[in-house]
Motif scaffolding. Sequence first.
Motif, PDB file in Angstrom:
ATOM      1  N   GLU A   1      -7.933   2.597  -8.066  1.00  0.00           N
ATOM      2  CA  GLU A   1      -9.267   2.540  -7.459  1.00  0.00           C
ATOM      3  C   GLU A   1      -9.539   1.150  -6.879  1.00  0.00           C
TER       4      GLU A   1
ATOM      5  N   VAL B   1       0.979   4.253  -2.819  1.00  0.00           N
ATOM      6  CA  VAL B   1       0.859   5.682  -2.494  1.00  0.00           C
ATOM      7  C   VAL B   1       1.982   6.475  -3.147  1.00  0.00           C
TER       8      VAL B   1
ATOM      9  N   ASN C   1       0.824  -1.208   0.000  1.00  0.00           N
ATOM     10  CA  ASN C   1       0.000   0.000   0.000  1.00  0.00           C
ATOM     11  C   ASN C   1       0.858   1.258   0.000  1.00  0.00           C
TER      12      ASN C   1
ATOM     13  N   GLU D   1      -7.299   0.443  -3.879  1.00  0.00           N
ATOM     14  CA  GLU D   1      -7.739   1.200  -2.694  1.00  0.00           C
ATOM     15  C   GLU D   1      -8.890   0.485  -2.001  1.00  0.00           C
TER      16      GLU D   1
ATOM     17  N   ASP E   1      -6.204  13.798   1.684  1.00  0.00           N
ATOM     18  CA  ASP E   1      -5.470  12.834   0.855  1.00  0.00           C
ATOM     19  C   ASP E   1      -4.024  12.692   1.313  1.00  0.00           C
TER      20      ASP E   1
ATOM     21  N   GLN F   1      -3.233  10.222   4.124  1.00  0.00           N
ATOM     22  CA  GLN F   1      -3.249   8.783   3.852  1.00  0.00           C
ATOM     23  C   GLN F   1      -1.869   8.159   4.014  1.00  0.00           C
TER      24      GLN F   1
ATOM     25  N   TRP G   1       1.122   6.870  -6.673  1.00  0.00           N
ATOM     26  CA  TRP G   1      -0.029   7.766  -6.803  1.00  0.00           C
ATOM     27  C   TRP G   1       0.392   9.236  -6.849  1.00  0.00           C
TER      28      TRP G   1
END
Length: 401
Positions: free
Chosen positions: A86, A69, A65, A89, A148, A151, A72
């Motif tokens: 998407e 990120v 994860n 997530e 955001d 996160q 991202w």
Amino acid sequence: MSQQFHYQNDTTRVISSSLLDNPSLVFCARFGKFQRKDTQCQAFVKRVIMSRLFKIMMISIVSLNAFFVVLWTDYNTKYNLFRLFEVSELVFVSIYSSEFCMKLYVDPINYWKDGYNLLDVIIIITIFIPYGLRRFKGKHYPYLNIADGMQSLRILKLITYSRGIRTLITAVGQTAYIVASVLILLFLLMYIFAILGFCLFGVPDKGDPNNWGNLAVAFFTLFSLATVDGWTDLQEQLDSRNLPLSRTFTITFILLASFVFLSMFVGVMIIHTEDSIKKFERELMLERHVTLMEEKQVIVRRQQEEVSKLMQMQKNADYKSFSELVENFKKTLRHTDPMVLDDFGTSLPFIDVYLSTLDNQDTTVYKLQELYYEIVHVLSLMLEDLPQKKQSQSSKKADEK
């Protein structure tokens, strides 16, 4: 009658006030007596959570994860792999929520007493904040970028599964009081020098108002001097204005703030970290010893059961003696069967000493053999020389006559 009525009212008031003052204690007292009917399912879920495979899976998922990120943050990658982000997530959020539900199901009361579990709850709340903002405030909400950015806190879930990181956090928590004392002393030192610097160098006409014009700017300048970051530039600005005592002021503050207080801060952290690491190692050794003793007890219990079975077989079967039964049992033993012996002669230190003693004994015997060979060789030479000596003596006697 009235006295009894007042007494009942008083007791009712006392009980109600105690319930209002200690609701958590009453809650724990009521539900502590509650007996669950799904103990088998609870035990199974607990074994799953405490298993090593589950921890490895969660560490891998959190690391994956964190990697997503990082990807991202690149707009081109985010645009090209939008659907992948998407779906991933949704998968990550589902896994984190399932983990939370499983831990809460195993122990719904004691779960909230652990600080690391509360950290997981906070992380889960921050995960759902962007969804709530997009749902109720829209996609163009100005503070959505902050949600955001939060996160990135997901990677803190690794703390729950890493005992080493928890040890360091414990060390930092133990040094909080001492570190706070050191920081307060540093603040007092900076306050004194900020007032002194403002009075010496904060004059608008001949001083340096950009760095010492007010107390806030003086504090920021002293922080730069304490970290020894760009202090030469600050000193050059003071030298260009020919301010007296500027170099003495700067050197004194750097010696006190940087070389004394900051070094003290680092020393305190190192000392408490070493203590925490030593305590962590002792706990590991204790856990290994407890695990070893549990395994030993299991083996001993199994051996006792086997001996009791042998005794029962002796009673039921036709054996002449117990020794005959044991001899037949020995034929069924394998080399891989574990055996626990409490005798001193079976301990590893004794075996090590015994083997080293045997080695020393072999060395001594070898040296004695060499010594015996030399003695025999010398005696043989003496025997060979003995006839020659007798002949020489007899010849001498003949010559004398």
